[in-house]
Write a protein that holds these residues in place. Structure first.
Motif, PDB file in Angstrom:
ATOM      1  N   THR A  41      37.994  -4.299  48.329  1.00 22.28           N
ATOM      2  CA  THR A  41      38.630  -3.570  49.268  1.00 22.28           C
ATOM      3  C   THR A  41      38.347  -3.247  50.796  1.00 22.28           C
ATOM      4  O   THR A  41      39.182  -2.340  51.258  1.00 22.28           O
ATOM      5  CB  THR A  41      37.301  -2.131  48.721  1.00 22.28           C
ATOM      6  OG1 THR A  41      37.231  -2.201  47.415  1.00 22.28           O
ATOM      7  CG2 THR A  41      37.548  -0.655  48.912  1.00 22.28           C
ATOM      8  N   PHE A  45      35.557   2.132  44.192  1.00 21.59           N
ATOM      9  CA  PHE A  45      35.479   0.911  44.816  1.00 21.59           C
ATOM     10  C   PHE A  45      36.181   2.089  46.419  1.00 21.59           C
ATOM     11  O   PHE A  45      35.071   1.517  47.371  1.00 21.59           O
ATOM     12  CB  PHE A  45      35.634   0.001  44.772  1.00 21.59           C
ATOM     13  CG  PHE A  45      34.871  -1.464  44.142  1.00 21.59           C
ATOM     14  CD1 PHE A  45      33.721  -1.402  44.946  1.00 21.59           C
ATOM     15  CD2 PHE A  45      34.915  -1.162  43.301  1.00 21.59           C
ATOM     16  CE1 PHE A  45      33.132  -2.421  43.606  1.00 21.59           C
ATOM     17  CE2 PHE A  45      34.892  -2.363  41.953  1.00 21.59           C
ATOM     18  CZ  PHE A  45      32.999  -2.707  42.358  1.00 21.59           C
ATOM     19  N   THR A  64      30.501  -5.962  41.463  1.00 22.05           N
ATOM     20  CA  THR A  64      30.034  -5.500  42.655  1.00 22.05           C
ATOM     21  C   THR A  64      30.800  -6.214  43.865  1.00 22.05           C
ATOM     22  O   THR A  64      31.420  -5.698  44.869  1.00 22.05           O
ATOM     23  CB  THR A  64      29.021  -4.847  42.425  1.00 22.05           C
ATOM     24  OG1 THR A  64      28.844  -4.052  41.394  1.00 22.05           O
ATOM     25  CG2 THR A  64      29.225  -3.487  43.501  1.00 22.05           C
ATOM     26  N   ALA A 109      39.624   1.007  41.071  1.00 26.86           N
ATOM     27  CA  ALA A 109      39.628   0.977  42.735  1.00 26.86           C
ATOM     28  C   ALA A 109      39.769   2.159  44.022  1.00 26.86           C
ATOM     29  O   ALA A 109      38.588   2.041  44.948  1.00 26.86           O
ATOM     30  CB  ALA A 109      40.936   0.707  42.634  1.00 26.86           C
ATOM     31  N   GLN A 140      39.588  -7.042  36.007  1.00 24.19           N
ATOM     32  CA  GLN A 140      38.187  -7.017  36.317  1.00 24.19           C
ATOM     33  C   GLN A 140      38.252  -6.793  38.127  1.00 24.19           C
ATOM     34  O   GLN A 140      36.382  -6.480  38.878  1.00 24.19           O
ATOM     35  CB  GLN A 140      36.966  -7.707  35.812  1.00 24.19           C
ATOM     36  CG  GLN A 140      37.183  -7.712  34.613  1.00 24.19           C
ATOM     37  CD  GLN A 140      35.626  -8.124  34.072  1.00 24.19           C
ATOM     38  OE1 GLN A 140      34.812  -9.497  35.201  1.00 24.19           O
ATOM     39  NE2 GLN A 140      35.305  -8.741  33.268  1.00 24.19           N
ATOM     40  N   ILE A 141      39.412  -7.554  39.110  1.00 24.34           N
ATOM     41  CA  ILE A 141      39.483  -7.553  39.893  1.00 24.34           C
ATOM     42  C   ILE A 141      40.443  -6.492  40.321  1.00 24.34           C
ATOM     43  O   ILE A 141      41.894  -6.596  40.088  1.00 24.34           O
ATOM     44  CB  ILE A 141      39.747  -9.472  40.659  1.00 24.34           C
ATOM     45  CG1 ILE A 141      38.626  -9.526  40.171  1.00 24.34           C
ATOM     46  CG2 ILE A 141      40.087  -9.096  42.048  1.00 24.34           C
ATOM     47  CD1 ILE A 141      37.226  -9.659  41.362  1.00 24.34           C
ATOM     48  N   ILE A 142      39.954  -5.499  41.627  1.00 26.59           N
ATOM     49  CA  ILE A 142      41.190  -4.686  41.835  1.00 26.59           C
ATOM     50  C   ILE A 142      42.373  -5.309  42.763  1.00 26.59           C
ATOM     51  O   ILE A 142      41.965  -6.257  43.037  1.00 26.59           O
ATOM     52  CB  ILE A 142      40.648  -3.548  42.618  1.00 26.59           C
ATOM     53  CG1 ILE A 142      39.906  -4.085  43.515  1.00 26.59           C
ATOM     54  CG2 ILE A 142      39.409  -2.832  41.363  1.00 26.59           C
ATOM     55  CD1 ILE A 142      39.197  -3.166  44.809  1.00 26.59           C
ATOM     56  N   ASN A 188      34.618  -7.188  44.211  1.00 26.65           N
ATOM     57  CA  ASN A 188      35.441  -6.105  44.552  1.00 26.65           C
ATOM     58  C   ASN A 188      35.192  -5.072  45.632  1.00 26.65           C
ATOM     59  O   ASN A 188      36.442  -4.539  46.734  1.00 26.65           O
ATOM     60  CB  ASN A 188      35.379  -5.250  43.239  1.00 26.65           C
ATOM     61  CG  ASN A 188      36.167  -5.787  41.655  1.00 26.65           C
ATOM     62  OD1 ASN A 188      37.431  -5.649  42.370  1.00 26.65           O
ATOM     63  ND2 ASN A 188      35.633  -5.969  40.829  1.00 26.65           N
TER      64      ASN A 188
END
Length: 800
Positions: free
Chosen positions: A616, A572, A609, A569, A558-560, A612
């Protein structure tokens, strides 16, 4: 301008059409699956379904009233033998052919209520005629058979061991043992089973491996074939009738139609002969009476001669008789007609309404003969219709009234005829008396003798006349022709009429495409959730959609991460890029940009959101702070352990001794990412967010970070986000596909119009693969291998 508007409208319609087609084309695997399943089902249906063949026969109903004298029976028409036997209307004949009585006679004549089946094949097929056994029913209890058939206990498996037979019920397994040619009791019937010699010759003794016989109630078979039977008039101006029947067994259907026509002709012949039979009975009765009277007259003549010693009175009175011969002949004719009229009146008064009157007895009165013929025709028509109806039928009542009226007319005509004959007889008697005065010299014995002889001549002429009519009547019985002339005997089509393979396969193809189409259509029709960007753009146009986030399956992170090449990825990165175009209103700030992440209700992916997006931006070398703005239900601990236990925003707002920098912690997710939790859950979140220190808080963090991403509370549930939204440079409003209802999209629009939110942009989260544009439409996924066909199919199934 008008032309431009039309072009724009046409372009919009074309785009809408493409979008509508896209809704279904993206589910193409289901259309393929549906077509394959339906085609396989249709193929199995064709293999297991017994085909039906169309059998047709045609007949012409003869109209005897319109026959020309040159027809095959014209010679008998001169004798009046065929009068009164005209056909009824063609509709009545069609009704008779369709009647239960006709079909009942056909079923019993062919014994088609006893069926043989070969159960060893894929589909149970009926064996007709070509069976190893012949079953003769000695006695059948229809009520018991109906009860057994209702419980499906009417099927028996036949096994033979030499002369011994074993019938085993297929449901109850009850066994009945017997021998060939010997009576066997089945409870509802007594039967005799014999070998079929024709089967042995044709099949060389080889029969079906598992032979099953079924006994069906006659009424059930009659009802079934009456429903199948079609009787149609080919043309309204002709009497050509076509009979058709659909059945899996061609020979059986042909025999049924041929036997039905045979039964119809047999009954029609019986109806035609009914008048002739009644006439024969009347003639035989009158012959017996006349014979007795003639014997009495001849005996009296003999006794008179012996008593008076007379030998040749004729030679002695020849001269006188010559003058009176003409009157004597006329008296005989009048006496004969008077005798016939009296006999007919007695028969008419003593008979019943259903009796037919004797015809063609030689009555010279043409009017009376015509009335008798009309009366017999009415009685025949009423009796035929009454056979399939009741006395309450309006047609029967009308015919009864006509019969009574015609009977009265016949009786009146006979009475008038007898009255006229008596007057004529009296006139002849007066003239005879005049002649008698001229021969008064003849002895009284001669006159007595002539009276006896006159009676003898009358009786003899009547006796001979009746004998002639009896022979003519017998001849009419022998030459009666069938009413229905067979044009074509029953023949069957070479190709089955049902099921038709081409139509079935075409229907399966259409159904295979229609079912997924209807399912998708109904699903789209009943769906009230946002699923794609197009759904949002149709509902609202005031707020732009700045990004789409794909659905994350259970085995995906769930986390890039750093240098992540996944679709998540990339989505985002696209979102971060799009934000640069929306931050122009922030005054071209190079750092301290505040991004608020909110949604309508909880569970739409705000925290997901925020983290992430922060990672990013951190990957680009920016310093990013994630701040917990939801003081009621903190969620940062989902991605950062122990974050719920940290002091944060609420502690800073209530304690003036706490410095904001002491509350900020470094994140384990990225070296450029820091966290400021929401802190302890306060009893009064709204009052805290109104505190003046909120402005101080944002001023301090602006100087240290390039981006401040605030994870706020749901906007529709509480007013917390509205209280601090004035500090935001940009508000990202989360909408979750398949979760957020379409009607809730109006809430952020209203909030923006009311000034509660500003610089709002939508982010669509949790978009399914089918609705996610990037990497799907063009088959391009950055840094990933292309998924296999079955993988895509599996994904489609999971989406449903």
């Amino acid at each position: 301008m008008s032309q431009q508007q039309n072009n724009y409208r046409n372009q919009e319609e074309e785009i809408d059409l493409r979008e509508e087609l896209g809704k279904y084309l993206r589910h193409w695997p289901w259309f393929v699956t549906g077509v394959v399943i339906c085609l396989i089902t249709a193929f199995l249906y064709l293999k297991t379904t017994t085909p039906n063949y169309d059998t047709v026969a045609s007949i012409i109903i003869k109209d005897e009233e319109s026959k020309s004298p040159s027809s095959e029976l014209a010679a008998f028409a001169d004798l009046g033998l065929l009068s009164g036997m005209g056909t009824n209307s063609i509709e009545n004949e069609i009704g008779i052919l369709r009647s239960r009585r006709m079909m009942n006679n056909t079923v019993k004549a062919l014994d088609i209520n006893i069926l043989f089946f070969d159960e060893e094949k894929i589909k149970s097929s009926e064996l007709y005629l070509n069976v190893p056994y012949i079953i003769n029913v000695l006695q059948l209890d229809e009520k018991s058979l109906s009860k057994v058939a209702a419980e499906e206990f009417n099927a028996f498996r036949i096994e033979q061991d030499g002369e011994n037979l074993v019938l085993k019920n297929t449901e109850t397994e009850k066994v009945f043992k017997g021998r060939l040619g010997k009576p066997l009791n089945l409870g509802f019937a007594d039967i005799i089973i014999d070998e079929n010699p024709e089967f042995a010759v044709e099949e060389e003794g080889e029969g079906p491996e598992e032979l099953v016989v079924k006994f069906i109630p006659v009424d059930a078979v009659v009802g079934r074939y009456r429903e199948k039977l079609q009787v149609n008039l080919t043309d309204k101006n002709s009497s050509l009738i076509e009979l058709s029947l659909q059945d899996p067994v061609k020979a059986k259907a042909q025999n049924i139609l041929d036997q039905l026509i045979l039964e119809y002709n047999r009954e029609a012949i019986e109806d035609k002969n009914l008048v002739a039979r009644n006439t024969a009975e009347f003639i035989d009765e009158r012959l017996q009476i006349i014979n007795e009277e003639l014997d009495s007259v001849e005996t009296g003549k003999e006794e008179f001669k012996e008593a008076n010693s007379l030998t040749n009175i004729e030679a002695e009175s020849e001269l006188f008789i010559a003058n009176a011969s003409e009157y004597n002949q006329r008296q005989q004719e009048v006496g004969t007609q008077l005798e016939l009229a009296t006999a007919m009146i007695e028969y008419l008064n003593s008979g019943t309404e259903s009796d037919l009157l004797p015809a063609n007895l030689g009555i010279q009165e043409e009017g009376v003969n015509e009335q008798i013929q009309q009366y017999n025709a009415l009685v025949l028509e009423r009796n035929r219709i009454l056979a399939g109806s009741t006395e309450k039928n309006p047609v029967i009542k009308r015919l009864n009234s006509q019969v009574d009226q015609m009977k009265a007319n016949v009786l009146q005509g006979l009475e008038r005829m007898r009255s006229n004959l008596r007057i004529a007889q009296q006139d002849l008697n007066r003239q005879a008396a005049s002649i008698g005065s001229k021969i008064s010299a003849v002895p009284s014995k001669e006159r007595q003798y002539r009276g006896i002889e006159r009676q003898q001549n009358i009786k003899e002429s009547l006796y001979l006349f009746l004998l002639q009519k009896r022979e003519e009547n017998s001849l009419s019985l022998a030459v009666t022709a069938p009413k229905a002339k067979i044009v074509d005997r029953a023949y069957s089509s070479s190709e089955p009429v049902s099921p038709k393979p081409k139509i079935i396969m075409l229907a399966a193809l259409i159904l295979g495409m229609l079912i997924p189409f209807l399912v998708i259509y109904i699903k789209n029709l009943l769906n009230n959730k946002v699923r794609s960007r197009e759904d949002m753009e149709k509902e609202i146009r005031q707020i732009p959609v700045v990004g789409e986030l794909p659905r994350i399956t259970g085995n995906e992170a769930q986390i890039i991460s750093k240098n992540d090449r996944s679709v998540l990825a990339e989505s985002f990165r696209i979102l971060a890029t799009n934000l640069q175009y929306l931050l122009i209103n922030a005054g071209n700030k190079e750092h301290g940009i505040k991004l608020f992440v909110t949604s309508t209700v909880k569970g739409e992916g705000k925290t997901f959101t925020a983290f992430n997006l922060a990672i990013t931006l951190a990957n680009t070398g920016k310093r990013v702070l994630v701040m917990g703005g939801d003081l009621r239900n903190p969620q940062l601990q989902r991605f950062e352990e122990n974050a719920k236990e940290w002091q944060g925003v609420s502690d800073y707002l209530v304690n003036d001794n706490i410095q904001i920098r002491s509350l900020i912690r470094s994140s384990t997710l990225h070296e450029n990412l820091d966290l400021l939790s929401s802190g302890s859950i306060p009893p009064n979140p709204s009052e805290l967010l109104r505190h003046k220190k909120m402005e101080t808080l944002f001023d301090e963090v602006e100087r240290d970070y390039d981006y401040i991403i605030v994870d706020t509370a749901p906007s529709m549930l509480v007013a917390d986000t509205f209280l601090i939204n004035k500090f935001a440079d940009l508000t990202l409003y989360l909408v979750r596909a398949g979760y957020t209802e379409k009607k809730l999209l109006q809430f952020p629009v209203d909030a923006k119009n009311d000034g509660k939110l500003h610089d709002v942009s939508f982010v669509l989260n949790d978009v399914k693969t089918a609705y996610f544009g990037y990497g799907n439409k063009y088959g391009y996924a950055y840094g990933e291998e292309k998924e296999s066909f079955w993988g895509r199919m599996k994904g489609k199934a999971a989406m449903w």
